[in-house]
Design a protein around this motif. Sequence first.
Motif, PDB file in Angstrom:
ATOM      1  N   SER A  47       0.924  -0.974   0.099  1.00  0.00           N
ATOM      2  CA  SER A  47      -0.070   0.010  -0.038  1.00  0.00           C
ATOM      3  C   SER A  47       0.858   1.367  -0.067  1.00  0.00           C
ATOM      4  CB  SER A  47      -0.974   0.094   1.175  1.00  0.00           C
ATOM      5  OG  SER A  47      -0.331   0.029   2.251  1.00  0.00           O
ATOM      6  N   TRP A  54      -4.837  10.339  -1.462  1.00  0.00           N
ATOM      7  CA  TRP A  54      -4.781   9.192  -2.352  1.00  0.00           C
ATOM      8  C   TRP A  54      -4.067   8.175  -1.808  1.00  0.00           C
ATOM      9  CZ3 TRP A  54      -8.242   9.209  -6.420  1.00  0.00           C
ATOM     10  CH2 TRP A  54      -8.629  10.604  -6.814  1.00  0.00           C
ATOM     11  N   LYS A  55      -4.512   7.014  -1.967  1.00  0.00           N
ATOM     12  CA  LYS A  55      -3.893   5.724  -1.431  1.00  0.00           C
ATOM     13  C   LYS A  55      -3.992   4.553  -2.506  1.00  0.00           C
ATOM     14  CE  LYS A  55      -3.469   2.698   2.559  1.00  0.00           C
ATOM     15  NZ  LYS A  55      -3.874   2.669   3.949  1.00  0.00           N
ATOM     16  N   ILE A  56      -2.865   3.899  -2.766  1.00  0.00           N
ATOM     17  CA  ILE A  56      -2.875   2.641  -3.590  1.00  0.00           C
ATOM     18  C   ILE A  56      -2.688   1.432  -2.829  1.00  0.00           C
ATOM     19  CG2 ILE A  56      -2.076   1.538  -5.706  1.00  0.00           C
ATOM     20  CD1 ILE A  56      -1.360   4.354  -6.813  1.00  0.00           C
ATOM     21  N   GLU A  58      -2.545  -2.840  -3.349  1.00  0.00           N
ATOM     22  CA  GLU A  58      -2.310  -3.948  -4.183  1.00  0.00           C
ATOM     23  C   GLU A  58      -2.189  -5.267  -3.401  1.00  0.00           C
ATOM     24  OE1 GLU A  58      -1.903  -4.959  -7.433  1.00  0.00           O
ATOM     25  OE2 GLU A  58      -0.848  -6.866  -6.916  1.00  0.00           O
ATOM     26  N   LEU A 129      -6.260  -4.574  -7.529  1.00  0.00           N
ATOM     27  CA  LEU A 129      -5.400  -3.317  -7.500  1.00  0.00           C
ATOM     28  C   LEU A 129      -6.656  -2.315  -7.198  1.00  0.00           C
ATOM     29  CD1 LEU A 129      -2.940  -1.428  -7.760  1.00  0.00           C
ATOM     30  CD2 LEU A 129      -3.503  -1.497 -10.269  1.00  0.00           C
ATOM     31  N   ARG A 130      -6.329  -1.449  -6.042  1.00  0.00           N
ATOM     32  CA  ARG A 130      -7.422  -0.252  -5.840  1.00  0.00           C
ATOM     33  C   ARG A 130      -6.689   1.044  -5.468  1.00  0.00           C
ATOM     34  NH1 ARG A 130     -10.678  -2.648  -0.993  1.00  0.00           N
ATOM     35  NH2 ARG A 130     -10.568  -4.586  -2.423  1.00  0.00           N
ATOM     36  N   VAL A 131      -7.563   1.936  -5.667  1.00  0.00           N
ATOM     37  CA  VAL A 131      -7.112   3.292  -5.232  1.00  0.00           C
ATOM     38  C   VAL A 131      -8.508   4.001  -4.437  1.00  0.00           C
ATOM     39  CG1 VAL A 131      -7.942   4.325  -7.418  1.00  0.00           C
ATOM     40  CG2 VAL A 131      -6.301   5.562  -5.964  1.00  0.00           C
ATOM     41  N   THR A 141     -13.917   4.419  -3.787  1.00  0.00           N
ATOM     42  CA  THR A 141     -12.794   3.262  -3.871  1.00  0.00           C
ATOM     43  C   THR A 141     -13.078   2.932  -5.362  1.00  0.00           C
ATOM     44  OG1 THR A 141     -12.864   2.615  -1.614  1.00  0.00           O
ATOM     45  CG2 THR A 141     -11.889   0.968  -3.224  1.00  0.00           C
ATOM     46  N   GLY A 143     -11.376   0.063  -8.409  1.00  0.00           N
ATOM     47  CA  GLY A 143     -10.391  -0.948  -8.403  1.00  0.00           C
ATOM     48  C   GLY A 143     -10.660  -2.050  -9.660  1.00  0.00           C
TER      49      GLY A 143
END
Length: 416
Positions: A47, A54-56, A58, A129-131, A141, A143
Motif C-alpha cells: 500500500s 490518495w492511496k493505492i 495492491e 488493485l485499488r485506489v 474506491t 479497483g
Amino acid sequence: GFDATTGALQSIYLTHNIGLGPDGQLRRGKVADGMNPISKSIGASASFDLEDGWKIIENGRYSANSGGFIAPFPAEVGTASSIAASFGAGSTLSFANTGNAFNNPNGLLARIHMFDTQLNDFNNFMNDLRVTKKFDNVGITAGYFKSIQNISMSWLWNSYLQEVSDDNPHLINVKNATGNLLSENGLYAYGTPAWGNLARNYDTQYNVSAPYVNISVDASDKLSFEGGLRYDIGKVTGSFAGGTSSSFDVNNNGVISAPEQNVYAVNTANTTAVHYDYDYVSYSVGANLLLAAKQSLFARLSKGASAKADRILFSGLNYLDGNKINALDFLTQAELGYKLKFPKGYLYATAFHSKTDEQGGYEATSNSIIKNNYKSYGLELESSYNVMDNFNLRGALTYTKAEITSGDNEGNEPRR
C-alpha cells in the motif's frame, strides 16, 4: 452391519485402483492417498500513501495446485440375490480372497464406484488493485480485479462389488451361470456402466476481469450510506474429452478377462473445444444508523452472481457461443442487522432473506441438468467476550430456512 458414524468403505482388501490414464497408459492409484491436494503459494501485499489523501493498495497471489482425490462411493446397496441377478440369471457370488461362496442370499452387497481423480493443473493467479480517496464526507474506491484459474483434471472410475460391513469389507466376485468369472478381485468393470461411464478429461482456463467502484457518504454524524458496482467479464477457453471402451490387458497376464474386454478410458483424441464469454453486473447498497455511542442498525440490499465452470461441461451445450450457455447463477439478498458493543465484547445480529436463480448445472451421477430457483431466510449471531486481558471467547450461530421455489421439487429443501 454398517455404522456410518464409525465405519468406512475403505478396506485392506481394496488398496489400489488400476486402469488407463488420460495418456492411454496404465495408471495405479493408491486408495490410502484419499484427499491429497498439494498447494504452493506466493503472494505480495503493498500500500502506498500518495499526496492529497490518495492511496493505492495492491494484493496479488499465485498458487500452484495439484494432487488427487480417490475414494470409494456406494452406488447401490442391495440384497446379494438382486445384485447377482443383475449380472444375468444363474449368476453366483463368492469372496474374492478365499473363493468361498457368499451363501446368504439376503445378505447385503454394495456396488462400489471408485472415484479416482488426478488433478493435473489447478494453478491460479489472483490480483486486486485499488485506489482510494476521501473527499470531506465522501469516500471513493475504484479497483480492478483479475483472476486466472486453470481446471485440468482426469477422472478414472472403476466398479467393484463389496460386502456391506464397516470393518474392512471383503470384495466379492461374480460368476455367470456356466461358472465363468465376470470379475477379478471384486472389480467387475473398468468404468461405471451403472452411471453411464464417467471417464473424463478437463483442460480449461477461466479468465476473469472485473472493474469496480464503491462510494460511501457520511450523511450526518449518525447516518451513513454506501453503494458499489462491479462488472465481471469472463473468458473461458480450452477443451474436454470423454471416454471410449476398448479391449486391454490391464494386469498384463496375456489373457483378456471379462472386465478387460471393455476398459472404459479417456479418449483425448476426440475433444470438444471450449471458447465462450460471459459478463454480469453486481451491485450493493447499504446504510448504517448509529443509535447510541455503541449501538447501530444497518441494512443492505445486494445482487450478484457466480459463474459455473466445469459443472456445465459434458451437458451437450454449444461451448463456442456464450449466448447459448447458462453459465451464471444469480443471487439477490436483503439484510437487516443490529450491532452492540459493550466494555468486554460485542454482539451482532443479522437477519437475511435471499433469492437464488439457478440457470442450470450438470449433475454427473444422474446425467441430468438441474435448474431450480430457491429462497431462504435466516438469522446470524456473532459474539465476542473478553474474559480477561489475554483470554477471549468468540462464537457464531446461523439459522437458515431454505426451500426450492420452482419445478418438480418446489417446496422441498435444497440439496446441500
